[in-house]
Scaffold this active site. Structure first.
Site, PDB file in Angstrom:
ATOM      1  N   CYS A 154      13.628 137.311  59.339  1.00  0.00           N
ATOM      2  CA  CYS A 154      13.410 138.392  60.304  1.00  0.00           C
ATOM      3  C   CYS A 154      12.883 137.900  61.647  1.00  0.00           C
ATOM      4  CB  CYS A 154      12.451 139.425  59.732  1.00  0.00           C
ATOM      5  SG  CYS A 154      13.081 140.242  58.250  1.00  0.00           S
ATOM      6  N   HIS A 206      15.609 147.866  62.420  1.00  0.00           N
ATOM      7  CA  HIS A 206      15.279 146.432  62.324  1.00  0.00           C
ATOM      8  C   HIS A 206      16.582 145.652  62.169  1.00  0.00           C
ATOM      9  CE1 HIS A 206      13.708 142.643  61.176  1.00  0.00           C
ATOM     10  NE2 HIS A 206      13.359 142.895  59.926  1.00  0.00           N
ATOM     11  N   CYS A 264       6.540 139.546  59.987  1.00  0.00           N
ATOM     12  CA  CYS A 264       6.672 138.916  58.679  1.00  0.00           C
ATOM     13  C   CYS A 264       8.102 138.421  58.505  1.00  0.00           C
ATOM     14  CB  CYS A 264       6.295 139.893  57.574  1.00  0.00           C
ATOM     15  SG  CYS A 264       7.227 141.438  57.587  1.00  0.00           S
TER      16      CYS A 264
END
Length: 390
Positions: A89, A346, A376
Site C-alpha cells: 500500500c 484506496h 500501513c
C-alpha cells in the site's frame, strides 16, 4: 545534504469498482498524470531523468513495468526511463522517497514519483490467484512457515488484532468511518480538492462519456445509524465493510526537483521534503507499523507530535488511524482533515502520492507548515514522510 522540493502534485478523483474509470487502461491513466505534471510545471519533458511509479498488482494490464508503459502512454520522450515499485500500500509513497533520495544525493535533478492502480481491471490478489490456479504455489515459503508456523498473513486479521490490542470498540470505529465521509463531503462541496484533482473523461452506468472530477465513493447520504447497521466481516469482530477502505481506481503523482532545477526551470516549490524513512515491524499484526515508524521519525527529526500541523494516515481499516491517534496522543482534528480512504477510496499503489497531494494542498489551503504522512503496508511495514509547505 541537498534539499528535495515538490513542485507539482496531482491525482485523479477516485473511481469506484466498475465505476466511471473502468474504461481506462492503467498505463493510460498513469500517463495522464505524467502529462498533467508537465502541464503544471511547464518543464521540458526531456529534462525528466526518471519516473518511479508505485503499483501493487503488477500483472495483466499492470505487468511488464507499468511505469515504463505509462511513460510510453504519455508525451514524455522515449529517453525517459521508468521503474515500478511494490511496497504494497505504500508503493507510491516509497516512489516519492526514492525520487527525493535521488535528488538529495545529487545524482538527479528532476524526477517524477507516481502511482497507479486499476482495481477494476486488475483485481486485488490477481497475481496470487492466477499462480495458484496454474499450480505455481503461494507466496509463503517453507522457511517462512518455520518462522511463523500455522499463521496466515492477513491484513484484515491484523486490523482486528489492532482493535483488540488497543481496546477499540466497534462504535468508535463506526464513528471514525462516519466522520471520514462527513469530512470528504465537506471537502468536496467546499472545493478543497479542486486544485489537486486532474479531471478526466469517465463513463456513466450506461457507457456515456461523463466528466470524472470528484471522488465517486463518497456516500452523501451517510448516517451513523447506517454505519452501525453494517454486518461485521467476522463474527465477534469489530471491523465492517463500512470501516474498511474502498476498492478504487486511480492515479497520482508528484514532481521532485533539486534547488538547481528550481532556478534553471523557474519553478515555484509547493513543499520541501523534511524527512523520509521506512520501518519493518511485526508481519502478523501487520498494520501496526505506522505507530513505531512515526515515533522513530519524530525522534530522528527532533519534532514532537504537536509540531506537526496536519497528518495523513491511510484509512486501510478504521482501527489503524484510531490506534495511531491513541498511541501518539495526536490531535484528531489534524488527522485526515478532508476524509480518507474509507470515503475516498484506496487505489493501492496510487495511494502514497495521492495522500501526499491531498496533504500538500490541505497545508496550503489552511496556511499550515508541517505535514506528516504514513501508511500501513502488507508484510508489516510503514513509510513516514514529513514535508514543510513553502
Amino acid at each position: 545534504m541537498a534539499e528535495a522540493y515538490i513542485v507539482a502534485a496531482t491525482r485523479t478523483a477516485g473511481g469506484r469498482k466498475g465505476g466511471r474509470v473502468r474504461g481506462w487502461h492503467p498505463s493510460d491513466l498513469g500517463g495522464a498524470v505524467l502529462n498533467e505534471l508537465l502541464d503544471r510545471t511547464g518543464v521540458d519533458p526531456a529534462v525528466i531523468e526518471d519516473v518511479v511509479m508505485g503499483c501493487v498488482m503488477q500483472v495483466g494490464e499492470q505487468s511488464t513495468n507499468i511505469a515504463r508503459n505509462a511513460v510510453l502512454s504519455s508525451r514524455l520522450p522515449e529517453s525517459v526511463p521508468a521503474t515500478s515499485v511494490d511496497r504494497q500500500c505504500g508503493s507510491s509513497q516509497q516512489a516519492l522517497q526514492f525520487a527525493a533520495q535521488a535528488v538529495m544525493a545529487g545524482t538527479m535533478d528532476v524526477v517524477i514519483a507516481a502511482g497507479v492502480e486499476s482495481m477494476t481491471r486488475v483485481p486485488m490478489g490477481l497475481s496470487v490467484s492466477l499462480a495458484a490456479k496454474e499450480g505455481f504455489g503461494v507466496p509463503k515459503s517453507p522457511r517462512q512457515e518455520e518462522r511463523y508456523p500455522n499463521i496466515q498473513f492477513s491484513q484484515f486479521m491484523g486490523a482486528e488484532m489492532i482493535a483488540e490490542k488497543y481496546g477499540l470498540t466497534k462504535d468508535q470505529l463506526d464513528e471514525f468511518g462516519y466522520h471520514s465521509h462527513q469530512r470528504a463531503i465537506a471537502a468536496t462541496q467546499g472545493g478543497a480538492f479542486k486544485d489537486e484533482i486532474l479531471a478526466i473523461d469517465g463513463l456513466d452506468a450506461e457507457g456515456n462519456t461523463v466528466r470524472h472530477d470528484s471522488d465517486e465513493g463518497i456516500r452523501y447520504d451517510v448516517s451513523l445509524e447506517g454505519m452501525r447497521g453494517v454486518k461485521l466481516l467476522r463474527e465477534g469482530g469489530r471491523i465492517t465493510a463500512a470501516t474498511s477502505s474502498q476498492i478504487c481506481d486511480g492515479a497520482s503523482g508528484v514532481m521532485v526537483v533539486s534547488e538547481k532545477a528550481l532556478k534553471e526551470h523557474n519553478l515555484t516549490p509547493l513543499a520541501r521534503v523534511h524527512h523520509l524513512s521506512v520501518l519493518g515491524h511485526d508481519p502478523v499484526i501487520m498494520l501496526e507499523a505506522p505507530i513505531p515508524a512515526t515515533e522513530r521519525a519524530l525522534k530522528k527529526t527532533g519534532l514532537n507530535i504537536d509540531d506537526i500541523d496536519l497528518f495523513e494516515v491511510n484509512e486501510a481499516f478504521a482501527s489503524v488511524p484510531v490506534a495511531w491517534l491513541q498511541k501518539l496522543g495526536a490531535d484528531p482534528e489534524r488527522l485526515n482533515v478532508n476524509g480518507g480512504a474509507i470515503a475516498l477510496g484506496h487505489p493501492l499503489g496510487a495511494s502514497g502520492t495521492k495522500l501526499m497531494t491531498t496533504l500538500i494542498y490541505a497545508l496550503k489551503n489552511r496556511g499550515k507548515k508541517y505535514g506528516l504522512q504514513t501508511m500501513c503496508e502488507g508484510g508489516g511495514m510503514a513509510n513516514v514522510t514529513i514535508v514543510e509547505r513553502l
